[in-house]
Design a protein around this motif. Structure first.
Motif, PDB file in Angstrom:
ATOM      1  N   LYS A 161       0.844  -1.032   0.165  1.00 59.63           N
ATOM      2  CA  LYS A 161      -0.101   0.024   0.159  1.00 59.63           C
ATOM      3  C   LYS A 161       1.059   1.171   0.130  1.00 59.63           C
ATOM      4  CE  LYS A 161      -3.668  -2.055   2.692  1.00 59.63           C
ATOM      5  NZ  LYS A 161      -3.716  -2.328   4.341  1.00 59.63           N
ATOM      6  N   SER A 162       2.196   1.188   0.386  1.00 64.31           N
ATOM      7  CA  SER A 162       2.973   1.971   0.419  1.00 64.31           C
ATOM      8  C   SER A 162       4.477   2.273  -0.952  1.00 64.31           C
ATOM      9  CB  SER A 162       3.328   2.065   2.005  1.00 64.31           C
ATOM     10  OG  SER A 162       3.079   2.039   3.130  1.00 64.31           O
ATOM     11  N   VAL A 163       3.452   1.856  -2.045  1.00 58.77           N
ATOM     12  CA  VAL A 163       4.500   1.336  -3.497  1.00 58.77           C
ATOM     13  C   VAL A 163       4.087   1.823  -4.558  1.00 58.77           C
ATOM     14  CG1 VAL A 163       5.393   0.402  -5.186  1.00 58.77           C
ATOM     15  CG2 VAL A 163       5.445  -0.712  -2.240  1.00 58.77           C
ATOM     16  N   TYR A 164       4.147   3.776  -4.644  1.00 56.90           N
ATOM     17  CA  TYR A 164       3.780   4.170  -5.938  1.00 56.90           C
ATOM     18  C   TYR A 164       3.506   3.990  -6.642  1.00 56.90           C
ATOM     19  CZ  TYR A 164       1.266   6.087  -1.549  1.00 56.90           C
ATOM     20  OH  TYR A 164       0.705   6.260  -0.082  1.00 56.90           O
ATOM     21  N   ARG A 165       3.098   4.217  -7.697  1.00 54.47           N
ATOM     22  CA  ARG A 165       3.299   3.642  -9.071  1.00 54.47           C
ATOM     23  C   ARG A 165       2.738   5.208  -9.827  1.00 54.47           C
ATOM     24  NH1 ARG A 165       1.287  -0.795 -11.651  1.00 54.47           N
ATOM     25  NH2 ARG A 165       0.446   0.293 -12.599  1.00 54.47           N
ATOM     26  N   ALA A 166       3.472   5.168 -10.859  1.00 54.99           N
ATOM     27  CA  ALA A 166       3.871   5.466 -12.436  1.00 54.99           C
ATOM     28  C   ALA A 166       2.162   6.121 -12.713  1.00 54.99           C
ATOM     29  CB  ALA A 166       4.313   5.856 -13.476  1.00 54.99           C
ATOM     30  N   THR A 167       0.813   6.061 -12.535  1.00 52.54           N
ATOM     31  CA  THR A 167      -0.081   6.427 -13.161  1.00 52.54           C
ATOM     32  C   THR A 167      -1.553   6.583 -11.540  1.00 52.54           C
ATOM     33  OG1 THR A 167      -0.917   3.691 -12.536  1.00 52.54           O
ATOM     34  CG2 THR A 167      -0.750   4.552 -14.762  1.00 52.54           C
ATOM     35  N   ASN A 168      -1.953   7.650 -11.878  1.00 51.18           N
ATOM     36  CA  ASN A 168      -2.927   8.500 -10.753  1.00 51.18           C
ATOM     37  C   ASN A 168      -3.746   7.443 -10.843  1.00 51.18           C
ATOM     38  OD1 ASN A 168      -0.932  10.417 -10.934  1.00 51.18           O
ATOM     39  ND2 ASN A 168      -1.860  11.469 -12.634  1.00 51.18           N
ATOM     40  N   VAL A 169      -4.410   7.624  -9.745  1.00 53.18           N
ATOM     41  CA  VAL A 169      -6.045   7.605  -9.339  1.00 53.18           C
ATOM     42  C   VAL A 169      -6.906   8.651 -10.683  1.00 53.18           C
ATOM     43  CG1 VAL A 169      -5.475   6.178  -7.162  1.00 53.18           C
ATOM     44  CG2 VAL A 169      -5.737   8.447  -7.236  1.00 53.18           C
ATOM     45  N   LEU A 170      -8.283   7.937 -10.904  1.00 53.50           N
ATOM     46  CA  LEU A 170      -8.913   8.348 -11.384  1.00 53.50           C
ATOM     47  C   LEU A 170      -9.309  10.064 -11.732  1.00 53.50           C
ATOM     48  CD1 LEU A 170     -10.563   5.807 -13.044  1.00 53.50           C
ATOM     49  CD2 LEU A 170      -8.489   6.534 -13.932  1.00 53.50           C
ATOM     50  N   ASP A 171      -9.929  10.292  -9.899  1.00 53.50           N
ATOM     51  CA  ASP A 171      -9.832  11.287  -9.601  1.00 53.50           C
ATOM     52  C   ASP A 171      -8.353  12.398  -9.583  1.00 53.50           C
ATOM     53  OD1 ASP A 171      -8.461  11.091  -6.926  1.00 53.50           O
ATOM     54  OD2 ASP A 171      -9.891  11.551  -6.088  1.00 53.50           O
ATOM     55  N   GLY A 172      -7.472  12.243 -10.341  1.00 51.60           N
ATOM     56  CA  GLY A 172      -5.958  12.483 -10.128  1.00 51.60           C
ATOM     57  C   GLY A 172      -5.836  13.556  -8.867  1.00 51.60           C
ATOM     58  N   HIS A 173      -5.931  12.914  -7.430  1.00 52.51           N
ATOM     59  CA  HIS A 173      -5.294  13.602  -6.238  1.00 52.51           C
ATOM     60  C   HIS A 173      -4.072  13.199  -5.946  1.00 52.51           C
ATOM     61  CE1 HIS A 173      -7.101  10.521  -3.817  1.00 52.51           C
ATOM     62  NE2 HIS A 173      -6.459  10.762  -3.089  1.00 52.51           N
ATOM     63  N   ARG A 174      -3.768  11.618  -6.438  1.00 52.45           N
ATOM     64  CA  ARG A 174      -2.398  11.032  -5.855  1.00 52.45           C
ATOM     65  C   ARG A 174      -2.336  10.049  -6.933  1.00 52.45           C
ATOM     66  NH1 ARG A 174      -3.367   6.308  -4.007  1.00 52.45           N
ATOM     67  NH2 ARG A 174      -5.172   5.786  -3.299  1.00 52.45           N
ATOM     68  N   LYS A 175      -0.765   9.610  -7.120  1.00 51.34           N
ATOM     69  CA  LYS A 175      -0.269   8.526  -7.658  1.00 51.34           C
ATOM     70  C   LYS A 175      -0.945   7.266  -6.677  1.00 51.34           C
ATOM     71  CE  LYS A 175       2.926  10.858 -10.577  1.00 51.34           C
ATOM     72  NZ  LYS A 175       2.782  10.288 -11.853  1.00 51.34           N
ATOM     73  N   GLU A 176      -1.012   5.817  -8.220  1.00 53.63           N
ATOM     74  CA  GLU A 176      -2.469   4.931  -8.037  1.00 53.63           C
ATOM     75  C   GLU A 176      -0.664   4.251  -6.148  1.00 53.63           C
ATOM     76  OE1 GLU A 176      -4.704   1.399  -9.543  1.00 53.63           O
ATOM     77  OE2 GLU A 176      -2.825   2.533 -10.403  1.00 53.63           O
ATOM     78  N   ASP A 177      -1.815   3.554  -5.750  1.00 55.95           N
ATOM     79  CA  ASP A 177      -0.712   2.738  -4.735  1.00 55.95           C
ATOM     80  C   ASP A 177      -0.686   1.538  -5.785  1.00 55.95           C
ATOM     81  OD1 ASP A 177      -1.932   0.989  -2.623  1.00 55.95           O
ATOM     82  OD2 ASP A 177      -3.195   3.239  -2.553  1.00 55.95           O
ATOM     83  N   SER A 178       0.062   0.601  -5.046  1.00 52.54           N
ATOM     84  CA  SER A 178      -0.207  -1.036  -6.138  1.00 52.54           C
ATOM     85  C   SER A 178      -0.465  -1.937  -5.220  1.00 52.54           C
ATOM     86  CB  SER A 178       1.842  -1.733  -5.972  1.00 52.54           C
ATOM     87  OG  SER A 178       2.870  -1.652  -6.953  1.00 52.54           O
ATOM     88  N   GLY A 179      -0.912  -1.410  -3.536  1.00 55.35           N
ATOM     89  CA  GLY A 179      -2.277  -2.480  -2.974  1.00 55.35           C
ATOM     90  C   GLY A 179      -3.286  -2.249  -4.216  1.00 55.35           C
TER      91      GLY A 179
END
Length: 193
Positions: free
Chosen positions: A19-37
């Motif tokens: 849950k603490s590993v962040y990916r290159a892609t954003n969550v769809l609302d754009g407020h943060r990067k998606e986490d791998s979890g």
């Protein structure tokens, strides 16, 4: 039994780190990067909903299990964006070592089974693994389409690069899904690329 439970809980506690590993892609609302979890959960849901579009007979339970564990190695090695530049052989070696460590936390029978399932996903030769890889690759594409290109501009992604690194992998396991997205992809690149 308590040793088995201790090992299982240790593995589950370690898995929380995803849950603490962040990916290159954003969550769809754009407020943060998606986490791998979150990514692992989301593509498991994608597989469940889109399984009817697999081009071969698949066992959806096995596919979902693959997708839930496929990125656990990122706890040790981080996310390697598909459009990023990295040494593939070095990345594969690091991920294999991470799989040894992380799955090795489990009791031996579960460690062996989970590692075999992870290896099957990585090899992408069985029908289940091919479909799982297709879903793993398509979710970020859809995310980028839903966010006006998302991280494509950041990584200077071209339509040809998207097809070369992602398209054929999606089409191999779910051709109707890739065919469905092609018009949206073409439109985005014609307007932005």
């Amino acid at each position: 039994m308590s040793d088995r439970l201790t090992a299982q809980i240790a593995f589950l506690t370690e898995a929380d780190k995803l849950k603490s590993v962040y990916r290159a892609t954003n969550v769809l609302d754009g407020h943060r990067k998606e986490d791998s979890g979150s990514h692992s959960w989301h593509i498991a849901l994608y597989a469940l909903i889109l399984s009817e579009h697999a081009n071969k007979n698949i066992n959806i339970d096995r596919v979902i299990r693959m997708l839930l564990i496929h990125d656990l190695v990122e706890i040790d090695v981080g996310d390697s964006p598909i459009h990023g530049d990295h040494d593939i052989a070095a990345m594969e070696a690091a991920e294999s070592s991470a799989a040894d460590r992380i799955f090795g936390l489990l009791p031996e029978d579960q460690a062996t089974a989970m590692r075999a399932l992870w290896d099957e996903f990585e090899a992408a030769e069985s029908d289940d693994a091919v479909f799982a890889k297709s879903i793993d690759r398509v979710q970020p594409v859809i995310g980028n389409l839903e966010t006006n290109g998302g991280t494509w501009p950041e990584y200077n992604v071209t339509r040809a690069q998207l097809e070369d690194r992602v398209g054929w992998k999606v089409a191999k396991g779910a051709p109707a899904l890739w065919d469905h997205l092609k018009a949206r992809i073409a439109k985005w690149f014609s307007e932005n690329g």
